[in-house]
Design a protein around this motif. Structure first.
Motif, mmCIF file in Angstrom:
data_model
loop_
_atom_site.group_PDB
_atom_site.id
_atom_site.type_symbol
_atom_site.label_atom_id
_atom_site.label_comp_id
_atom_site.label_asym_id
_atom_site.label_seq_id
_atom_site.Cartn_x
_atom_site.Cartn_y
_atom_site.Cartn_z
ATOM 1 N N PRO A 2 0.818 -1.214 0.000
ATOM 2 C CA PRO A 2 0.000 0.000 0.000
ATOM 3 C C PRO A 2 0.853 1.265 0.000
ATOM 4 C CG PRO A 2 -0.057 -1.056 2.166
ATOM 5 C CD PRO A 2 0.732 -1.951 1.269
ATOM 6 N N VAL A 3 0.320 2.353 -0.578
ATOM 7 C CA VAL A 3 1.017 3.638 -0.493
ATOM 8 C C VAL A 3 0.621 4.379 0.788
ATOM 9 C CG1 VAL A 3 1.491 3.966 -2.940
ATOM 10 C CG2 VAL A 3 -0.669 4.766 -2.014
ATOM 11 N N ILE A 4 -0.576 4.058 1.305
ATOM 12 C CA ILE A 4 -0.985 4.618 2.597
ATOM 13 C C ILE A 4 -1.559 3.476 3.431
ATOM 14 C CG2 ILE A 4 -2.543 6.211 3.827
ATOM 15 C CD1 ILE A 4 -2.633 7.901 1.252
ATOM 16 N N ARG A 5 -1.108 3.382 4.679
ATOM 17 C CA ARG A 5 -1.636 2.343 5.564
ATOM 18 C C ARG A 5 -1.847 2.911 6.960
ATOM 19 N NH1 ARG A 5 2.028 -2.525 7.469
ATOM 20 N NH2 ARG A 5 0.814 -3.120 9.284
ATOM 21 N N PHE A 6 -3.059 2.795 7.457
ATOM 22 C CA PHE A 6 -3.383 3.132 8.843
ATOM 23 C C PHE A 6 -3.571 1.831 9.590
ATOM 24 C CE2 PHE A 6 -4.623 7.715 9.642
ATOM 25 C CZ PHE A 6 -4.004 8.210 8.508
ATOM 26 N N ASP A 7 -2.802 1.677 10.667
ATOM 27 C CA ASP A 7 -2.814 0.422 11.412
ATOM 28 C C ASP A 7 -3.241 0.728 12.852
ATOM 29 O OD1 ASP A 7 -2.344 -2.110 12.288
ATOM 30 O OD2 ASP A 7 -0.166 -2.061 11.989
ATOM 31 N N GLN A 8 -4.510 0.461 13.164
ATOM 32 C CA GLN A 8 -5.052 0.645 14.525
ATOM 33 C C GLN A 8 -4.788 2.052 15.066
ATOM 34 O OE1 GLN A 8 -6.228 -2.521 16.329
ATOM 35 N NE2 GLN A 8 -4.397 -3.796 16.217
ATOM 36 N N VAL A 9 -5.146 3.052 14.237
ATOM 37 C CA VAL A 9 -4.820 4.425 14.611
ATOM 38 C C VAL A 9 -5.906 5.059 15.482
ATOM 39 C CG1 VAL A 9 -4.439 6.775 13.749
ATOM 40 C CG2 VAL A 9 -3.334 4.811 12.617
ATOM 41 N N THR A 10 -5.474 5.552 16.630
ATOM 42 C CA THR A 10 -6.350 6.303 17.537
ATOM 43 C C THR A 10 -5.727 7.673 17.763
ATOM 44 O OG1 THR A 10 -7.257 4.359 18.644
ATOM 45 C CG2 THR A 10 -7.242 6.403 19.917
ATOM 46 N N LYS A 11 -6.567 8.724 17.698
ATOM 47 C CA LYS A 11 -6.086 10.067 18.012
ATOM 48 C C LYS A 11 -7.008 10.701 19.050
ATOM 49 C CE LYS A 11 -3.950 13.968 17.970
ATOM 50 N NZ LYS A 11 -2.563 14.089 18.484
ATOM 51 N N THR A 12 -6.451 10.956 20.214
ATOM 52 C CA THR A 12 -7.166 11.697 21.253
ATOM 53 C C THR A 12 -6.442 13.025 21.436
ATOM 54 O OG1 THR A 12 -7.798 9.641 22.351
ATOM 55 C CG2 THR A 12 -7.964 11.651 23.655
ATOM 56 N N TYR A 13 -7.168 14.131 21.202
ATOM 57 C CA TYR A 13 -6.549 15.454 21.397
ATOM 58 C C TYR A 13 -6.388 15.716 22.894
ATOM 59 C CZ TYR A 13 -7.172 16.497 16.428
ATOM 60 O OH TYR A 13 -7.083 16.485 15.057
ATOM 61 N N ASN A 14 -5.548 16.696 23.215
ATOM 62 C CA ASN A 14 -5.280 16.932 24.642
ATOM 63 C C ASN A 14 -6.480 17.521 25.387
ATOM 64 O OD1 ASN A 14 -5.134 19.507 23.681
ATOM 65 N ND2 ASN A 14 -2.896 19.647 23.821
ATOM 66 N N THR A 15 -7.542 17.853 24.616
ATOM 67 C CA THR A 15 -8.803 18.256 25.256
ATOM 68 C C THR A 15 -9.580 17.050 25.773
ATOM 69 O OG1 THR A 15 -9.853 18.046 23.098
ATOM 70 C CG2 THR A 15 -9.127 20.252 23.743
ATOM 71 N N GLY A 16 -9.125 15.843 25.369
ATOM 72 C CA GLY A 16 -9.839 14.631 25.755
ATOM 73 C C GLY A 16 -10.752 14.099 24.660
ATOM 74 N N THR A 17 -10.915 14.870 23.587
ATOM 75 C CA THR A 17 -11.766 14.401 22.473
ATOM 76 C C THR A 17 -11.036 13.330 21.669
ATOM 77 O OG1 THR A 17 -12.770 16.574 22.229
ATOM 78 C CG2 THR A 17 -12.982 15.082 20.355
ATOM 79 N N THR A 18 -11.675 12.181 21.522
ATOM 80 C CA THR A 18 -11.113 11.154 20.661
ATOM 81 C C THR A 18 -11.657 11.348 19.252
ATOM 82 O OG1 THR A 18 -10.732 9.609 22.446
ATOM 83 C CG2 THR A 18 -10.950 8.656 20.258
ATOM 84 N N ALA A 19 -10.794 11.835 18.352
ATOM 85 C CA ALA A 19 -11.213 12.157 16.983
ATOM 86 C C ALA A 19 -11.200 10.929 16.083
ATOM 87 C CB ALA A 19 -10.305 13.239 16.407
ATOM 88 N N LEU A 20 -10.325 9.956 16.393
ATOM 89 C CA LEU A 20 -10.266 8.701 15.630
ATOM 90 C C LEU A 20 -10.098 7.546 16.603
ATOM 91 C CD1 LEU A 20 -7.759 9.608 12.737
ATOM 92 C CD2 LEU A 20 -10.264 9.550 12.597
ATOM 93 N N SER A 21 -10.862 6.479 16.383
ATOM 94 C CA SER A 21 -10.788 5.298 17.239
ATOM 95 C C SER A 21 -10.408 4.082 16.421
ATOM 96 C CB SER A 21 -12.135 5.013 17.897
ATOM 97 O OG SER A 21 -12.532 6.086 18.700
ATOM 98 N N ASN A 22 -9.202 3.583 16.633
ATOM 99 C CA ASN A 22 -8.808 2.311 16.064
ATOM 100 C C ASN A 22 -9.104 2.198 14.564
ATOM 101 O OD1 ASN A 22 -7.627 -0.127 16.387
ATOM 102 N ND2 ASN A 22 -9.462 -1.168 17.176
#
Ligand code: ADP
Ligand code: ADP
Length: 230
Positions: A2-22
């Protein structure tokens, strides 16, 4: 691979908001992919992660076989120049003409002047801007400005083009024109990823569609449409 691969990506901002879950997906060379979802579903976060403007809280992201977590600070600028990007707001230099806006992208990677003089007119011509070299962005229509932004994104021949709401400021006719150009660019071999809200376009183009909802990837379909969840 693949040219782009997301592998179990989670992003929680420091405000506590989880913008992406797994989030998991792979995009292969030559694909044309829409990423859709309502406001707040995590689309911009995906783009920012791909450009390494932010880092994931957990999980791994690979672009052009590079593990972005292993990019050194000194390598980030160079990495970003290998990914073409366009935005809803065009982001052109307002006091520079069309030619200069595109030539600048080549100067920063130190392409020889003789080569720039060939490359810039060539890409402007592909974008239908051959008679606009000397215009300032403010003298152009929205559709023309987005075509300048596309020329700038593509002049260095990136393997990947990311477009974040590229038709957000355009009327339906200009939106279709930009989509046709993106399809053309894709046919020439560039992998194209388009984040959009534009249901009409997504339904018409019949490409792969990844749908986000509240940070979760809820569907990933070949020849998909803009689904019920939106
Ligand atoms: P979209 O692009 O689909 O509208 P975003 O990725 O911008 O979604 O946002 C996803 C979620 O993360 C939203 O709840 C948004 O409020 C939140 N968010 C986005 N950026 C930040 C930030 N810098 N700090 C805190 N929360 C953010
Ligand atoms: P330099 O010698 O500084 O690298 P160039 O000779 O490439 O600059 O260009 C000088 C100026 O002429 C630039 O500001 C650019 O706007 C303009 N220019 C160069 N080539 C073209 C072209 N094909 N069409 C329109 N304007 C051009």
């Amino acid at each position: 691979t693949p040219v782009i691969r997301f592998d179990q990506v989670t992003k929680t901002y420091n405000t506590g908001t989880t913008a992406l879950s797994n989030v998991n997906f792979q995009i292969f060379k030559g694909e044309f992919v829409f990423i859709v979802g309502s406001s707040g579903s995590g689309k911009s976060t995906l783009i920012k992660l791909m450009l390494k403007e932010i880092s994931p809280t957990s999980g791994r992201i690979f672009v052009n076989r590079r593990d972005l977590s292993r990019l050194r600070r000194s390598q980030i600028a160079k990495y970003r120049r290998g990914v073409g990007v366009v935005f809803q707001s065009f982001r052109l230099l307002k006091d520079r003409n069309v030619y200069e806006n595109v030539a600048f992208a080549q100067r920063v990677i130190e392409i020889p002047a003789s080569q720039i003089k060939k490359n810039v007119p060539a890409i402007l011509s592909v974008m239908g801007l051959a008679d606009k070299h000397n215009s300032l962005p403010g003298e152009l229509s929205g559709g023309e400005q987005q075509r300048v932004a596309l020329a700038r994104a593509l002049v260095n021949n990136p393997a990947i083009l990311l477009a974040d709401e590229p038709t957000g400021n355009l009327d339906p006719k200009n939106s279709m024109e930009i989509m046709n150009l993106l399809e053309e660019i894709n046919k020439r071999g560039t992998t194209v990823v388009v984040v959009t809200h534009n249901k009409e376009i997504v339904d018409m183009m019949q490409k792969r569609v990844i749908t986000m909802n509240k940070g979760i990837l809820i569907s990933d379909e070949q020849k998909g449409g803009y689904t019920h969840a939106n």
